[in-house]
Design a protein around this motif. Structure first.
Motif, PDB file in Angstrom:
ATOM      1  N   VAL A   1       6.154   2.776  13.176  1.00  6.75           N
ATOM      2  CA  VAL A   1       7.132   1.851  13.725  1.00  6.75           C
ATOM      3  C   VAL A   1       7.725   1.002  12.610  1.00  6.75           C
ATOM      4  O   VAL A   1       7.030   0.661  11.647  1.00  6.75           O
ATOM      5  N   LYS A   2       9.008   0.680  12.761  1.00  2.58           N
ATOM      6  CA  LYS A   2       9.651  -0.296  11.874  1.00  2.58           C
ATOM      7  C   LYS A   2       9.826  -1.589  12.649  1.00  2.58           C
ATOM      8  O   LYS A   2      10.346  -1.575  13.768  1.00  2.58           O
ATOM      9  N   ALA A   3       9.391  -2.680  12.066  1.00  5.02           N
ATOM     10  CA  ALA A   3       9.510  -3.982  12.737  1.00  5.02           C
ATOM     11  C   ALA A   3       9.298  -5.081  11.710  1.00  5.02           C
ATOM     12  O   ALA A   3       8.893  -4.820  10.575  1.00  5.02           O
ATOM     13  N   ASN A   4       9.543  -6.303  12.148  1.00  3.72           N
ATOM     14  CA  ASN A   4       9.218  -7.437  11.290  1.00  3.72           C
ATOM     15  C   ASN A   4       7.735  -7.763  11.401  1.00  3.72           C
ATOM     16  O   ASN A   4       7.132  -7.578  12.459  1.00  3.72           O
TER      17      ASN A   4
ATOM     18  N   SER B   1      10.127  -7.212   6.666  1.00  2.00           N
ATOM     19  CA  SER B   1      10.320  -5.970   7.415  1.00  2.00           C
ATOM     20  C   SER B   1       9.272  -4.988   6.934  1.00  2.00           C
ATOM     21  O   SER B   1       9.085  -4.822   5.728  1.00  2.00           O
ATOM     22  N   ALA B   2       8.604  -4.343   7.875  1.00  8.41           N
ATOM     23  CA  ALA B   2       7.503  -3.459   7.490  1.00  8.41           C
ATOM     24  C   ALA B   2       7.573  -2.123   8.212  1.00  8.41           C
ATOM     25  O   ALA B   2       8.210  -1.998   9.255  1.00  8.41           O
ATOM     26  N   ILE B   3       6.918  -1.160   7.624  1.00  8.69           N
ATOM     27  CA  ILE B   3       6.630   0.112   8.278  1.00  8.69           C
ATOM     28  C   ILE B   3       5.150   0.060   8.653  1.00  8.69           C
ATOM     29  O   ILE B   3       4.297  -0.194   7.788  1.00  8.69           O
TER      30      ILE B   3
ATOM     31  N   TYR C   1      12.661 -12.892   5.725  1.00  7.92           N
ATOM     32  CA  TYR C   1      11.759 -12.332   6.731  1.00  7.92           C
ATOM     33  C   TYR C   1      11.137 -11.058   6.165  1.00  7.92           C
ATOM     34  O   TYR C   1      11.642 -10.490   5.192  1.00  7.92           O
TER      35      TYR C   1
ATOM     36  N   VAL D   1      -0.176  -2.017   7.891  1.00 10.07           N
ATOM     37  CA  VAL D   1       1.080  -2.036   7.134  1.00 10.07           C
ATOM     38  C   VAL D   1       1.067  -0.920   6.101  1.00 10.07           C
ATOM     39  O   VAL D   1       0.195  -0.877   5.231  1.00 10.07           O
TER      40      VAL D   1
ATOM     41  N   SER E   1       4.111  -0.089   4.411  1.00 11.97           N
ATOM     42  CA  SER E   1       5.043  -0.557   3.387  1.00 11.97           C
ATOM     43  C   SER E   1       5.793  -1.769   3.931  1.00 11.97           C
ATOM     44  O   SER E   1       5.849  -1.969   5.143  1.00 11.97           O
ATOM     45  N   PHE E   2       6.357  -2.561   3.019  1.00 12.16           N
ATOM     46  CA  PHE E   2       7.103  -3.728   3.481  1.00 12.16           C
ATOM     47  C   PHE E   2       8.121  -4.141   2.440  1.00 12.16           C
ATOM     48  O   PHE E   2       8.068  -3.721   1.277  1.00 12.16           O
ATOM     49  N   THR E   3       9.059  -4.964   2.882  1.00 11.47           N
ATOM     50  CA  THR E   3       9.970  -5.648   1.979  1.00 11.47           C
ATOM     51  C   THR E   3      10.164  -7.056   2.530  1.00 11.47           C
ATOM     52  O   THR E   3       9.891  -7.302   3.710  1.00 11.47           O
ATOM     53  N   ILE E   4      10.608  -7.941   1.671  1.00 15.25           N
ATOM     54  CA  ILE E   4      10.930  -9.292   2.141  1.00 15.25           C
ATOM     55  C   ILE E   4      12.420  -9.493   1.934  1.00 15.25           C
ATOM     56  O   ILE E   4      12.909  -9.519   0.800  1.00 15.25           O
ATOM     57  N   VAL E   5      13.141  -9.568   3.046  1.00 16.83           N
ATOM     58  CA  VAL E   5      14.592  -9.614   2.998  1.00 16.83           C
ATOM     59  C   VAL E   5      15.057 -11.052   2.771  1.00 16.83           C
ATOM     60  O   VAL E   5      14.705 -11.956   3.532  1.00 16.83           O
ATOM     61  N   HIS E   6      15.831 -11.220   1.695  1.00 17.72           N
ATOM     62  CA  HIS E   6      16.377 -12.538   1.388  1.00 17.72           C
ATOM     63  C   HIS E   6      17.872 -12.611   1.648  1.00 17.72           C
ATOM     64  O   HIS E   6      18.402 -13.659   1.974  1.00 17.72           O
TER      65      HIS E   6
END
Lengths: 132, 404
Positions: A88-91, A77-79, A75, A58, A60-65
Motif C-alpha cells: 500500500v502507498k499512504a502517508n 509518504s511510505a510504501i 509529510y 515500512v 520505503s519512504f520519502t519526506i515531501v517538502h
C-alpha cells in the motif's frame, strides 16, 4: 455531525473496524485496488474481494517538502508491506516528519482521519499508517 | 541476433542546446536538430524513407507532419510516438525497426519538447466546482484528489522512494551517496556547452539545497526545459554504398532493446523502475556481446539523483548491491571505472521529455566519433544509453565505434 464517506472505495468503513479491501485473483492471489479485466500477473479473469490486514511494515519512504498546492508539508509518504501480503502507498501519520524518526521495517498500523468536508457537511475519511 | 551484416547504424546526429526557448516553438526546435542531423550525415530529407517523431506534451497535434512542413514534405510514412520519458528513444526504435524490417534504408528520428517552466510536474491545481459535493469518481472511487493524502505520486517523491527502497535492501547507501550523484553530474556539465546548466556545486551545497522530497534536494532533481535531438539511421547495406568519411563516422547500434513493466506485488502503488531496466540491460548485453565492464561511457536516466544510483546496479555497472560503494569510490566520475552522464545528465543537461531519449544517443555517438570536445572520453569505443518513462517504458541501446 454529517455523514462520512471513504476517500477511496477500497477503504471500508461500514464493515467492522476500518480496513482496506482488495480484489484478489482466484488463480494466483495477486491483489488489486481497482477493477481488472484479467489478472496482470497470471491472466485469469476471476476475482474475489478480500479484507487486508491493518498491520504492516515500512518498505520505503520519502519526506515531501514541496508538494502540490494546498497539501500541507512536510509529510511522510511510505510504501507499506502488509502482514500476509499486499502493498500500500499512504502517508505515515502521527510521527515527526524527520528521517531519524522513520526506519525501514518499522511496524505500523492503519489509522483513519478526516481529510475534508464538502458543502453538504459530508466528511471524507482517509487512511494512513501510524507507528505501532 | 548475430552480427550478420544487417546492423543499423547512426549516420548523423545532432541536438539543440537544452534550455528555455520562449522565442521558438516546438517545431522550430525539432527542425533545427533534424536539419543539423541530416547535414551531419551528409544526406538530405529526400534520402529518408521513414520519419519517427517523438513528443509528449503536444502529442495530439501531428508533430511529425508539422515538422515535415518545415524541412520537407516527401510523402514518407511518419510515426508520431509518445512514451513518457522514453519518447525520444521510442522514435529512434520506430525508425530502427523499419530498417530492420527491410522497409527502409534510411530514416530520421527526432525527439522534441517544449515544456517551459512548469514547476513540479503534475502539481497544477484544478478549478473547484461551484458546489463541492463528494461523489466517488474514477477507478478507485475517490471523492477528492488524493495526492498528498494517500501518499505522493509526484516524481520527486516516487523516485525518492525508489532510491530509499534500494537503501533499505542494501547497505552503504544514504542521503550522502545520493547527493554525490548530483555533485558529479553538475561538475560534468561544466564541460558541456549543450547543457541547460553548467554550474558546479559542492557536495555541501547539494545536501543543503532546498529539500524537495527527502532525500532529493532541488539540486538532485532535473529541471523542465525545451530542446530537440535527432538521429539519421541507415542500414548496413546502404552504409556500404556511402562515402569514406560517412562510413568512418558512422556508429553501430549493437543492441536496441525496449521493455515495459512486468507484474510485481507493488507496482500498482509504486512504479518499479528497476525490474524492466534490468531486463532491458541484460538483453542488450546479450545481443551486443558487450560486457558491462567493457563500457567506456554510459548515459543513463538520472531524472533524480536517487534514480541514477539504483541504475548503477540495474545496468550491472557495479557489483550487485554495491551502488553506494561505486559512487563512494568515484566509479561513475569521468575519470572513474565507467563514466556515467558525462553530459551532465538530466539533472544538469536538462530533460525536455520527448528529446531526452534521442539526446543520450547523440551524446554517446559523439564520444565514439571522438568529437565531444572538452568533455571527450578519450578513446571511447563502446557506450550504452538508458531511458525510462514511468508507466513504464525502458529503452537501452549499446553503441560501438566503427572499426576502420
Amino acid at each position: 455531525m454529517g455523514k462520512q464517506v471513504p476517500i477511496v472505495d477500497y477503504l471500508i468503513l461500514d464493515d467492522g473496524p476500518p480496513h482496506l479491501r482488495a480484489q484478489v485473483c482466484t488463480g494466483c492471489g495477486a491483489s488489486y485496488f481497482d477493477r481488472r479485466n484479467a489478472c496482470a500477473k497470471c491472466g485469469q479473469r476471476a476475482f474475489e474481494p478480500r479484507s487486508l490486514p491493518a498491520e504492516g511494515t515500512v518498505r520505503s519512504f520519502t519526506i515531501v517538502h514541496r508538494a502540490a498546492p494546498g497539501v500541507p508539508t512536510p509529510y511522510v509518504s511510505a510504501i507499506v508491506d502488509l502482514e500476509g501480503g499486499g502493498v500500500v502507498k499512504a502517508n505515515v501519520v502521527n510521527v515527526d516528519p524527520d528521517p531519524d524518526q522513520i526506519s525501514f521495517g518499522m511496524p505500523v498500523k492503519l489509522a483513519t482521519f478526516v481529510a475534508g468536508t464538502d458543502d453538504d457537511g459530508t466528511e471524507a475519511v482517509a487512511f494512513g499508517y501510524e507507528p505501532k | 541476433m548475430s552480427d550478420n551484416g544487417d546492423n543499423v547504424w547512426i549516420l548523423g546526429a545532432s541536438m539543440t542546446r537544452f534550455g528555455r526557448y520562449p522565442d521558438k516553438d516546438l517545431i522550430d526546435l525539432g527542425a533545427e536538430a533534424s536539419m543539423d542531423a541530416l547535414d551531419d550525415g551528409g544526406v538530405t530529407i529526400h534520402d529518408m524513407d521513414v520519419l519517427g517523431a517523438g513528443n509528449l506534451f503536444d502529442a495530439a497535434t501531428g508533430v511529425g507532419q508539422r515538422l515535415q512542413k518545415q524541412i520537407g514534405q516527401t510523402g514518407i510514412p511518419v510515426y508520431n510516438v509518445s512514451n513518457a520519458c522514453a519518447t525520444g528513444a521510442t522514435a529512434v526504435r520506430a525508425v530502427y525497426m523499419a530498417i530492420k524490417a527491410g522497409e527502409a534504408d534510411m530514416g530520421l528520428a527526432v525527439g522534441m519538447e517544449q515544456m517551459g517552466k512548469q514547476g513540479l510536474l503534475g502539481a497544477a491545481g484544478k478549478a473547484r466546482d461551484e458546489k463541492k459535493v463528494y461523489e466517488p469518481k474514477g477507478r478507485y472511487g475517490s471523492v477528492m484528489g488524493v495526492e498528498g493524502i494517500l501518499g505522493t505520486g509526484l516524481m520527486p517523491g516516487v523516485f525518492a522512494k525508489a532510491g530509499m527502497e534500494y537503501a533499505n535492501e542494501h547497505g552503504g547507501v544514504g542521503f550522502e551517496q545520493f547527493a554525490k550523484v548530483a555533485e558529479k553530474n553538475h561538475q560534468h556539465s561544466t564541460l558541456n556547452p549543450l547543457a541547460q546548466y553548467q554550474k558546479p556545486f559542492t557536495l555541501d551545497e547539494v545536501m543543503n539545497a532546498e529539500m524537495m522530497s527527502y532525500p532529493n534536494t532541488l539540486l538532485m532533481c532535473c529541471p523542465t526545459g525545451d530542446g530537440a535531438a535527432a538521429l539519421v539511421l541507415v542500414s548496413e547495406e546502404k552504409l556500404d554504398t556511402l562515402g569514406a568519411e560517412q562510413r568512418e563516422r558512422a556508429v553501430k547500434i549493437s543492441a536496441s532493446v525496449m521493455t515495459s513493466d512486468e507484474w510485481t506485488d507493488s507496482d500498482q502503488v509504486q512504479p518499479d523502475v528497476s525490474t524492466l531496466t534490468r531486463r532491458a540491460a541484460d538483453q542488450a548485453y546479450e545481443r551486443s556481446g558487450v560486457d558491462p565492464q567493457d563500457l567506456d561511457l554510459v548515459e543513463l536516466h538520472d531524472c533524480f539523483a536517487t534514480a541514477e544510483l539504483i541504475h548503477y546496479d540495474n545496468l550491472s555497472l557495479c557489483a550487485p548491491g554495491e551502488a553506494g560503494k561505486f559512487i563512494d569510490d568515484g566509479g561513475p566520475w569521468r575519470d572513474g571505472d565507467i563514466p556515467v552522464n558525462v553530459s551532465g545528465g538530466l539533472i544538469s543537461k536538462g530533460h525536455p521529455i520527448g528529446a531526452t531519449g534521442a539526446a543520450n544517443l547523440y551524446e554517446v555517438a559523439t564520444h565514439l566519433r571522438g568529437e565531444a570536445g572538452d568533455r571527450q572520453i578519450e578513446g571511447a569505443k563502446v557506450g550504452l544509453t538508458h531511458v525510462i518513462g514511468l508507466g513504464s517504458a525502458c529503452a537501452v541501446h549499446v553503441l560501438e565505434k566503427a572499426a576502420v
